[in-house]
Structure formats: structure tokens, C-alpha cells
Scaffold this active site. Structure first.
Site, PDB file in Angstrom:
ATOM      1  N   LYS A  88      -4.980  -2.486  -3.832  1.00 46.58           N
ATOM      2  CA  LYS A  88      -5.219  -1.486  -4.132  1.00 46.58           C
ATOM      3  C   LYS A  88      -6.545  -1.140  -5.420  1.00 46.58           C
ATOM      4  O   LYS A  88      -4.959  -1.019  -6.542  1.00 46.58           O
ATOM      5  CB  LYS A  88      -5.865  -0.196  -2.791  1.00 46.58           C
ATOM      6  CG  LYS A  88      -5.863  -0.542  -1.501  1.00 46.58           C
ATOM      7  CD  LYS A  88      -5.980   1.253  -1.067  1.00 46.58           C
ATOM      8  CE  LYS A  88      -5.548   0.797  -0.152  1.00 46.58           C
ATOM      9  NZ  LYS A  88      -6.299   1.379   1.254  1.00 46.58           N
ATOM     10  N   LYS A 116      -1.105  -7.879  -2.915  1.00 46.45           N
ATOM     11  CA  LYS A 116      -2.369  -7.362  -2.535  1.00 46.45           C
ATOM     12  C   LYS A 116      -2.374  -5.760  -2.502  1.00 46.45           C
ATOM     13  O   LYS A 116      -1.781  -4.931  -2.158  1.00 46.45           O
ATOM     14  CB  LYS A 116      -2.895  -7.693  -0.774  1.00 46.45           C
ATOM     15  CG  LYS A 116      -4.241  -7.316  -0.531  1.00 46.45           C
ATOM     16  CD  LYS A 116      -4.834  -7.590   0.756  1.00 46.45           C
ATOM     17  CE  LYS A 116      -5.893  -6.706   1.665  1.00 46.45           C
ATOM     18  NZ  LYS A 116      -6.154  -6.182   2.048  1.00 46.45           N
ATOM     19  N   TYR A 136       0.878  -1.130  -0.344  1.00 46.87           N
ATOM     20  CA  TYR A 136       0.231   0.099   0.058  1.00 46.87           C
ATOM     21  C   TYR A 136       0.716   1.078  -0.258  1.00 46.87           C
ATOM     22  O   TYR A 136       1.042   1.774   0.647  1.00 46.87           O
ATOM     23  CB  TYR A 136      -1.029   0.005   1.635  1.00 46.87           C
ATOM     24  CG  TYR A 136      -2.162  -0.865   1.476  1.00 46.87           C
ATOM     25  CD1 TYR A 136      -2.457  -1.520  -0.205  1.00 46.87           C
ATOM     26  CD2 TYR A 136      -2.582  -1.161   2.554  1.00 46.87           C
ATOM     27  CE1 TYR A 136      -3.616  -2.503   0.413  1.00 46.87           C
ATOM     28  CE2 TYR A 136      -4.149  -1.588   2.389  1.00 46.87           C
ATOM     29  CZ  TYR A 136      -4.384  -2.174   1.293  1.00 46.87           C
ATOM     30  OH  TYR A 136      -5.064  -3.389   1.203  1.00 46.87           O
TER      31      TYR A 136
HETATM   32  P1  FBP Z   1     -11.524  -3.932   3.392  1.00 51.47           P
HETATM   33  O1  FBP Z   1     -11.848  -4.470   2.320  1.00 51.47           O
HETATM   34  O2  FBP Z   1     -12.549  -3.575   4.781  1.00 51.47           O
HETATM   35  O3  FBP Z   1     -11.028  -2.984   3.093  1.00 51.47           O
HETATM   36  O4  FBP Z   1      -9.916  -4.623   4.009  1.00 51.47           O
HETATM   37  C1  FBP Z   1      -8.583  -4.589   2.990  1.00 51.47           C
HETATM   38  C2  FBP Z   1      -7.239  -3.920   4.339  1.00 51.47           C
HETATM   39  O5  FBP Z   1      -6.184  -4.250   2.788  1.00 51.47           O
HETATM   40  C3  FBP Z   1      -7.444  -4.864   5.913  1.00 51.47           C
HETATM   41  O6  FBP Z   1      -6.898  -5.603   5.176  1.00 51.47           O
HETATM   42  C4  FBP Z   1      -6.694  -3.202   6.152  1.00 51.47           C
HETATM   43  O7  FBP Z   1      -7.292  -3.410   7.341  1.00 51.47           O
HETATM   44  C5  FBP Z   1      -7.554  -2.080   5.128  1.00 51.47           C
HETATM   45  O8  FBP Z   1      -7.865  -2.800   3.872  1.00 51.47           O
HETATM   46  C6  FBP Z   1      -6.709  -1.274   5.566  1.00 51.47           C
HETATM   47  O9  FBP Z   1      -6.891  -0.179   5.068  1.00 51.47           O
HETATM   48  P2  FBP Z   1      -6.469   1.623   4.469  1.00 51.47           P
HETATM   49  O10 FBP Z   1      -5.438   1.231   3.861  1.00 51.47           O
HETATM   50  O11 FBP Z   1      -7.656   2.047   3.705  1.00 51.47           O
HETATM   51  O12 FBP Z   1      -6.407   1.885   6.137  1.00 51.47           O
END
Ligand code: FBP
Length: 306
Positions: free
Chosen positions: A206, A204, A171
Site C-alpha cells: 500500500k 504489491k 500487507y
Molecule cells: P483495491 O484497489 O480495491 O484496494 O484492491 C487492491 C487489493 O489489494 C485487493 O487485491 C484486495 O482485495 C484489497 O486490496 C484488500 O484491501 P484491504 O487490505 O483494504 O482489505
């Protein structure tokens, strides 16, 4: 468990891994309603850590109970359930062997300003709990990114040596990245590629927007006409950055949104060749029956039924 040809073909992409790690990747791919298809849907529940308990669970209070999430993932026929140590320990006996689990070994929390994560789980914990994989987040772009990469280097080596699989949440955030940069097309593809280079089996990221954020990369995307006009096209490119599809890539569900937008997004992910989805809040923040119906539709999309 009969491993399908499709899954055998995927396993062949992991040329350096030992039989234990391959068996665990196979377990992840051979469980639930998508078993054997090469596609996966995973339930991640680490939001209590990342965002806090009320923000995560108050919309659907039964979700405060760790057993709720094991049961949801099992009843929905998902491939796996991913959570931090305490959540997995709280259901370890009741649900032993019922669904493949992924131990999330590091987390951030919303009380901190640092774009960093603390390592709070170990490979030994994952083995003790019968997990198939460890999960680790990196924040490409943050001031602490190199340290995070060094931490994961050691854990990847250890996990692979004892036959576990490695799932990496990649991320982009922190440093000079602004909000638009965090989910930009070129940045997301870069984050995916770095996770592949770090040795992740499953990556994983986004779903990327159409923004091209890095000046130098933008020139190449434009000159080489890398099509980012639709989400499906952007996913196609992200899969290329995962070693031309030799690594599995799942895309996160994000904040809870309406069903139509979520399903439209999932169809685009599937059309772009995504391995699957990792859907947390959109599942467990809905009442259980609604969540099960939604997950059924998501699984059907990955099966190729529209
Ligand atoms: P979600 O489907 O709820 O977005 O979960 C995926 C995830 O990667 C979780 O594992 C993590 O807690 C969350 O997203 C983090 O979200 P963000 O980066 O938006 O804080």
C-alpha cells in the site's frame, strides 16, 4: 511479441529464473497500453472474497459478473487481471489468451477475526487456466505470519519450477500493529523488503503514510535523514528496499475515492519510481465508461504524460 530493451533489462534482474518464468514476466510487461515501458497497471478483483459481494459490487451491479472484469481490463488496455479461482474459471474460455492473468491463490474474508489467509488455489490451477503468475498475500506482523511465509515458500518453489511468475501482496496487519502501523512508512518498506526476500518477482504494497512506527527504526530513519516528507520520496525509499529497484513494485489503489485525489496519488507514485498500480475498487466500482476514462488517465501518468 517484441520484447523491448527496457523489459529485457528488467528480466536481467531475475538472475535465477528459468526461461518460462522470464517469458511470463515479459508477458505481463508487454501487454496492454503500457507494453514495453517497464510500467504496469493491473486490475485485481478479489474484494468479493476479502470484503464480501455487496460491499464490492453493489456500487456498480454489472460487476457481479466475472466477465465484466475481464472485459474491463482488456478494454482499458491493462497489463493483467488478477482474481481467485472461481472468477478466472468463470471467464476462462471466453477470454482465453486475451489478457495475462494472475491466479490469486489465497484469501482472507471479513467474517473471520484471524489475520490469516486460506490457500484455495494451486500452481496446477494456474497452469490449467493459462495464468502467467500466481498471487499470494502475506500479512507481516500477524500472529500467523510465519505460517503464511512457510506456505508461500513451497508455492514459490513450485511456481518457479514450472515457469510461472510470483506476485506477492505484502500487507502488514494483526499482532501488535495498530491502524497507523499498517501503512506506516518504515513498516511498509519492511513489508516490501520481506516480500523481495521471500522471492517475489512482483511486490504489491500500500502507499505509505509519513508515520514512522517502530521505535528502533524511527531512530535510524531520523539519524540517516531518510526523506519521507512527500509520498514520492517515500516511494523512492520503498523501491530501494525492493533490492534497489531490482524487483517490480506496484501500489494498491485502496477504497474508492475521488478522481483528483487518486490521480494526484498516482502521479506521486510514478514520480517516486513505482513500477505501477494495482487498482481494483477505484476501477470496477465506477460505471464502466467512467472507469475506462479513469484508467486511461492512470495509464497516461505512467507513460509520463501529466
Ligand atoms: P483495491 O484497489 O480495491 O484496494 O484492491 C487492491 C487489493 O489489494 C485487493 O487485491 C484486495 O482485495 C484489497 O486490496 C484488500 O484491501 P484491504 O487490505 O483494504 O482489505
Amino acid at each position: 511479441m517484441k520484447v523491448t530493451q527496457k523489459v529485457k533489462k528488467i528480466l536481467a534482474n531475475y538472475e535465477s529464473d528459468n526461461p518460462g518464468t522470464k517469458a511470463n514476466i515479459a508477458r505481463l510487461l508487454m501487454h496492454g497500453k503500457l507494453a514495453g515501458t517497464g510500467k504496469m497497471v493491473i486490475l485485481p478483483v478479489d474484494q468479493g472474497f476479502e470484503h464480501g459481494p455487496a460491499r464490492s459490487f453493489a456500487p456498480n451491479p454489472p460487476a457481479y459478473d466475472p466477465h465484466y472484469h475481464f472485459q474491463l481490463a482488456i478494454d482499458a488496455g491493462l497489463n493483467a487481471y488478477a482474481a481467485p479461482l472461481g472468477m478466472l474459471e468463470a471467464g476462462a474460455d471466453t477470454f482465453a489468451g486475451a489478457i495475462p492473468t494472475i491466479l490469486k491463490v489465497n484469501s482472507a474474508n471479513s467474517l473471520s477475526t484471524n489475520k490469516d489467509q486460506a490457500v484455495h488455489g494451486s500452481v496446477e490451477d494456474a497452469l490449467r487456466l493459462g495464468c502467467s503468475a500466481i498471487g499470494f498475500t502475506i500479512y507481516p506482523g500477524s500472529e500467523d505470519q510465519y505460517e503464511m511465509m512457510e506456505e508461500i515458500r513451497e508455492m514459490i518453489l513450485e511456481a518457479k519450477s514450472v515457469g510461472l511468475a510470483v506476485v506477492m501482496w505484502s500487507y502488514p496487519r494483526g499482532g501488535k500493529l495498530d491502524k497507523a502501523g499498517e501503512t506506516a512508512f518504515d513498516v511498509c518498506a519492511y513489508a516490501c523488503h520481506m516480500a523481495a526476500l521471500l522471492g517475489a518477482h512482483i511486490i504489491k504494497v500500500k502507499p505509505p503514510t509519513a508515520v514512522l512506527w517502530q521505535e528502533e527504526a524511527k531512530k535510524v530513519y531520523e539519524a540517516r535523514k531518510i526523506d519521507g516528507s512527500t509520498l514520492a520520496k517515500r516511494i523512492e525509499h520503498v523501491m530501494k528496499t525492493a533490492f534497489e529497484g531490482r524487483r517490480l513494485v506496484v501500489f494498491s489503489g485502496g477504497e474508492a475515492k475521488d478522481e483528483a485525489s487518486l490521480l494526484a496519488e498516482i502521479k506521486a507514485l510514478r514520480d517516486g519510481g513505482a513500477t505501477g498500480s494495482i487498482v481494483g475498487r477505484n476501477a470496477f466500482q465506477r460505471p464502466r465508461e467512467e472507469a475506462l476514462a479513469l484508467l486511461e488517465k492512470i495509464v497516461a501518468i505512467y507513460k509520463g504524460n501529466d
